[in-house]
Design a protein around this motif. Structure first.
Motif, PDB file in Angstrom:
ATOM      1  N   LEU A 149       0.848  -1.181   0.000  1.00 19.87           N
ATOM      2  CA  LEU A 149       0.000   0.000   0.000  1.00 19.87           C
ATOM      3  C   LEU A 149       0.890   1.240   0.000  1.00 19.87           C
ATOM      4  N   ILE A 150       0.591   2.160  -0.901  1.00 19.19           N
ATOM      5  CA  ILE A 150       1.306   3.442  -0.930  1.00 19.19           C
ATOM      6  C   ILE A 150       0.287   4.540  -0.658  1.00 19.19           C
ATOM      7  N   VAL A 151       0.578   5.361   0.327  1.00 18.19           N
ATOM      8  CA  VAL A 151      -0.341   6.417   0.746  1.00 18.19           C
ATOM      9  C   VAL A 151       0.444   7.718   0.860  1.00 18.19           C
ATOM     10  N   GLN A 152      -0.193   8.801   0.495  1.00 17.90           N
ATOM     11  CA  GLN A 152       0.468  10.098   0.654  1.00 17.90           C
ATOM     12  C   GLN A 152       0.375  10.558   2.100  1.00 17.90           C
ATOM     13  N   LYS A 153       1.365  11.298   2.504  1.00 17.91           N
ATOM     14  CA  LYS A 153       1.396  11.870   3.855  1.00 17.91           C
ATOM     15  C   LYS A 153       0.097  12.619   4.125  1.00 17.91           C
ATOM     16  N   GLY A 154      -0.488  12.331   5.283  1.00 15.17           N
ATOM     17  CA  GLY A 154      -1.747  12.976   5.644  1.00 15.17           C
ATOM     18  C   GLY A 154      -2.973  12.177   5.241  1.00 15.17           C
ATOM     19  N   GLY A 155      -2.776  11.167   4.424  1.00 17.45           N
ATOM     20  CA  GLY A 155      -3.892  10.348   3.962  1.00 17.45           C
ATOM     21  C   GLY A 155      -4.270   9.255   4.961  1.00 17.45           C
ATOM     22  N   ILE A 156      -5.283   8.477   4.585  1.00 12.40           N
ATOM     23  CA  ILE A 156      -5.747   7.378   5.435  1.00 12.40           C
ATOM     24  C   ILE A 156      -5.270   6.051   4.842  1.00 12.40           C
ATOM     25  N   SER A 157      -4.633   5.251   5.671  1.00 17.94           N
ATOM     26  CA  SER A 157      -4.202   3.915   5.249  1.00 17.94           C
ATOM     27  C   SER A 157      -5.212   2.916   5.797  1.00 17.94           C
ATOM     28  N   ILE A 158      -5.664   1.991   4.943  1.00 18.94           N
ATOM     29  CA  ILE A 158      -6.651   1.000   5.370  1.00 18.94           C
ATOM     30  C   ILE A 158      -6.160  -0.389   4.989  1.00 18.94           C
ATOM     31  N   ILE A 159      -6.110  -1.265   5.983  1.00 16.21           N
ATOM     32  CA  ILE A 159      -5.674  -2.644   5.778  1.00 16.21           C
ATOM     33  C   ILE A 159      -6.781  -3.555   6.290  1.00 16.21           C
ATOM     34  N   ASN A 160      -7.100  -4.572   5.491  1.00 16.29           N
ATOM     35  CA  ASN A 160      -8.232  -5.440   5.806  1.00 16.29           C
ATOM     36  C   ASN A 160      -7.802  -6.865   6.113  1.00 16.29           C
ATOM     37  N   CYS A 161      -8.536  -7.485   7.032  1.00 16.32           N
ATOM     38  CA  CYS A 161      -8.272  -8.878   7.376  1.00 16.32           C
ATOM     39  C   CYS A 161      -9.573  -9.640   7.550  1.00 16.32           C
ATOM     40  N   ALA A 162      -9.514 -10.939   7.285  1.00 15.41           N
ATOM     41  CA  ALA A 162     -10.664 -11.810   7.464  1.00 15.41           C
ATOM     42  C   ALA A 162     -10.194 -13.102   8.113  1.00 15.41           C
ATOM     43  N   TYR A 163     -11.067 -13.701   8.898  1.00 12.33           N
ATOM     44  CA  TYR A 163     -10.708 -14.947   9.566  1.00 12.33           C
ATOM     45  C   TYR A 163     -11.849 -15.937   9.413  1.00 12.33           C
ATOM     46  N   GLU A 164     -11.539 -17.215   9.608  1.00  8.68           N
ATOM     47  CA  GLU A 164     -12.536 -18.269   9.487  1.00  8.68           C
ATOM     48  C   GLU A 164     -12.912 -18.877  10.834  1.00  8.68           C
ATOM     49  N   ASN A 165     -11.922 -19.001  11.704  1.00  9.88           N
ATOM     50  CA  ASN A 165     -12.114 -19.742  12.940  1.00  9.88           C
ATOM     51  C   ASN A 165     -12.834 -18.889  13.981  1.00  9.88           C
ATOM     52  N   THR A 166     -14.075 -19.251  14.312  1.00 13.70           N
ATOM     53  CA  THR A 166     -14.850 -18.465  15.263  1.00 13.70           C
ATOM     54  C   THR A 166     -14.363 -18.640  16.697  1.00 13.70           C
ATOM     55  N   ALA A 167     -13.419 -19.523  16.907  1.00  8.73           N
ATOM     56  CA  ALA A 167     -12.835 -19.669  18.239  1.00  8.73           C
ATOM     57  C   ALA A 167     -11.880 -18.520  18.575  1.00  8.73           C
ATOM     58  N   PHE A 168     -11.426 -17.794  17.546  1.00  9.27           N
ATOM     59  CA  PHE A 168     -10.566 -16.638  17.812  1.00  9.27           C
ATOM     60  C   PHE A 168     -11.354 -15.601  18.597  1.00  9.27           C
ATOM     61  N   ASP A 169     -10.731 -15.054  19.635  1.00 12.05           N
ATOM     62  CA  ASP A 169     -11.443 -14.055  20.427  1.00 12.05           C
ATOM     63  C   ASP A 169     -10.587 -12.838  20.747  1.00 12.05           C
ATOM     64  N   TYR A 170      -9.463 -12.726  20.100  1.00 13.87           N
ATOM     65  CA  TYR A 170      -8.607 -11.572  20.354  1.00 13.87           C
ATOM     66  C   TYR A 170      -7.842 -11.278  19.083  1.00 13.87           C
ATOM     67  N   PHE A 171      -7.871 -10.012  18.668  1.00 16.85           N
ATOM     68  CA  PHE A 171      -7.356  -9.657  17.347  1.00 16.85           C
ATOM     69  C   PHE A 171      -6.386  -8.486  17.465  1.00 16.85           C
ATOM     70  N   PRO A 172      -5.097  -8.787  17.539  1.00 17.13           N
ATOM     71  CA  PRO A 172      -4.096  -7.723  17.616  1.00 17.13           C
ATOM     72  C   PRO A 172      -3.568  -7.348  16.234  1.00 17.13           C
ATOM     73  N   TRP A 173      -3.006  -6.179  16.162  1.00 15.91           N
ATOM     74  CA  TRP A 173      -2.243  -5.744  14.997  1.00 15.91           C
ATOM     75  C   TRP A 173      -0.804  -5.508  15.452  1.00 15.91           C
ATOM     76  N   TYR A 174       0.122  -6.015  14.641  1.00 13.01           N
ATOM     77  CA  TYR A 174       1.535  -5.832  14.924  1.00 13.01           C
ATOM     78  C   TYR A 174       2.162  -4.990  13.813  1.00 13.01           C
ATOM     79  N   GLN A 175       3.150  -4.205  14.209  1.00 15.25           N
ATOM     80  CA  GLN A 175       3.897  -3.349  13.285  1.00 15.25           C
ATOM     81  C   GLN A 175       5.346  -3.843  13.272  1.00 15.25           C
ATOM     82  N   GLN A 176       5.905  -3.980  12.083  1.00 14.23           N
ATOM     83  CA  GLN A 176       7.275  -4.471  11.981  1.00 14.23           C
ATOM     84  C   GLN A 176       8.088  -3.567  11.072  1.00 14.23           C
ATOM     85  N   PHE A 177       9.179  -3.046  11.615  1.00 17.92           N
ATOM     86  CA  PHE A 177      10.124  -2.261  10.829  1.00 17.92           C
ATOM     87  C   PHE A 177      11.226  -3.194  10.312  1.00 17.92           C
ATOM     88  N   PRO A 178      11.850  -2.831   9.193  1.00 11.59           N
ATOM     89  CA  PRO A 178      12.896  -3.701   8.626  1.00 11.59           C
ATOM     90  C   PRO A 178      13.975  -4.044   9.640  1.00 11.59           C
TER      91      PRO A 178
END
Lengths: 116, 113
Positions: B11-40
């Motif tokens: 995803l390439i976004v201009q400074k000041g813009g909105i970045s949107i990332i989407n996820c989907a899951y199948e297993n309804t047993a999941f009950d906690y959804f974190p997001w992680y950020q990784q730098f090189p």
């Protein structure tokens, strides 16, 4: 130390060679995970320790992979007879007991293994 | 078997813009959804997380939207900055057990000035 320390940072192994990757978790962290991150992919679970007990090794891809944490602190991931498909970044993560998924695990910077 | 699917891959976004990332899951047993950020050259770090009984969680410029019926969740980064350039992973975990985290495939975000 202040964070999770992994060594070496980079490892080049010839196909068939054995390698050992070290993880120094944060002092007092009971839970320790190993993940494998292939290029351009998300980390994939390999194994989990609670103190010295290896409670889940369901993610280890083959019997060439072996992990240990004999004194409940430092952990070593060993790969025997390395293959090219083993090339990846190996990440170690630790947390206090029972709270890792809530407060986040502390990951090390990983060991990048390249098998040639 | 991909338990958590993530898009876009990059995803390439201009400074000041909105970045949107989407996820989907199948297993309804999941009950906690974190997001992680990784730098090189670094390991992933927890950014923000949500439980499925909440439809939205906001922390500063970062917002998670959660749609339990659709089994989808998304990360919105408002006022995106060049320092936000990193790879973002959505993830999921189940209650109890060893609390291992299942990661998505990652989105490489580049914020251009």
């Amino acid at each position: 130390g202040a964070g999770v320390s992994q060594s070496p940072r980079y490892k080049v192994a010839k196909r068939g060679q054995d390698v050992a990757l070290r993880c120094d978790p944060i002092s007092g962290h009971v839970s320790l995970f190993w993940y494998q991150q292939a290029l351009g992919q998300g980390p994939e679970f390999l194994t989990y320790f609670q103190n010295e007990a290896q409670l889940d090794k369901s993610g280890l891809p083959s019997d060439r992979f072996f992990a240990e944490r004999p004194e409940g602190s430092v952990s070593t991931l060993k790969i025997q007879r390395t293959q090219q498909e083993d090339s990846a970044v190996y990440l170690c993560a630790s947390s206090l007991a029972g709270v890792g998924r809530i407060y986040g695990y502390t990951f090390g910077s990983g060991t990048r293994l390249t098998v040639v | 078997q991909q338990q958590v699917k993530q898009s876009p891959q990059s995803l390439i976004v201009q400074k000041g813009g909105i970045s949107i990332i989407n996820c989907a899951y199948e297993n309804t047993a999941f009950d906690y959804f974190p997001w992680y950020q990784q730098f090189p050259g670094k390991g992933p770090a927890l950014l923000i997380a949500i439980r499925p009984d909440v439809s939205e969680k906001k922390e500063g410029r970062f917002t998670i939207s959660f749609n339990k019926s659709a089994k989808q969740f998304s990360l919105h980064i408002m006022d995106s900055q060049p320092g936000d350039s990193a790879t973002y992973f959505c993830a999921a975990s189940k209650p109890g057990g060893y609390q291992k985290v299942t990661f998505g495939t990652g989105t490489k975000l580049q914020v251009i000035p």
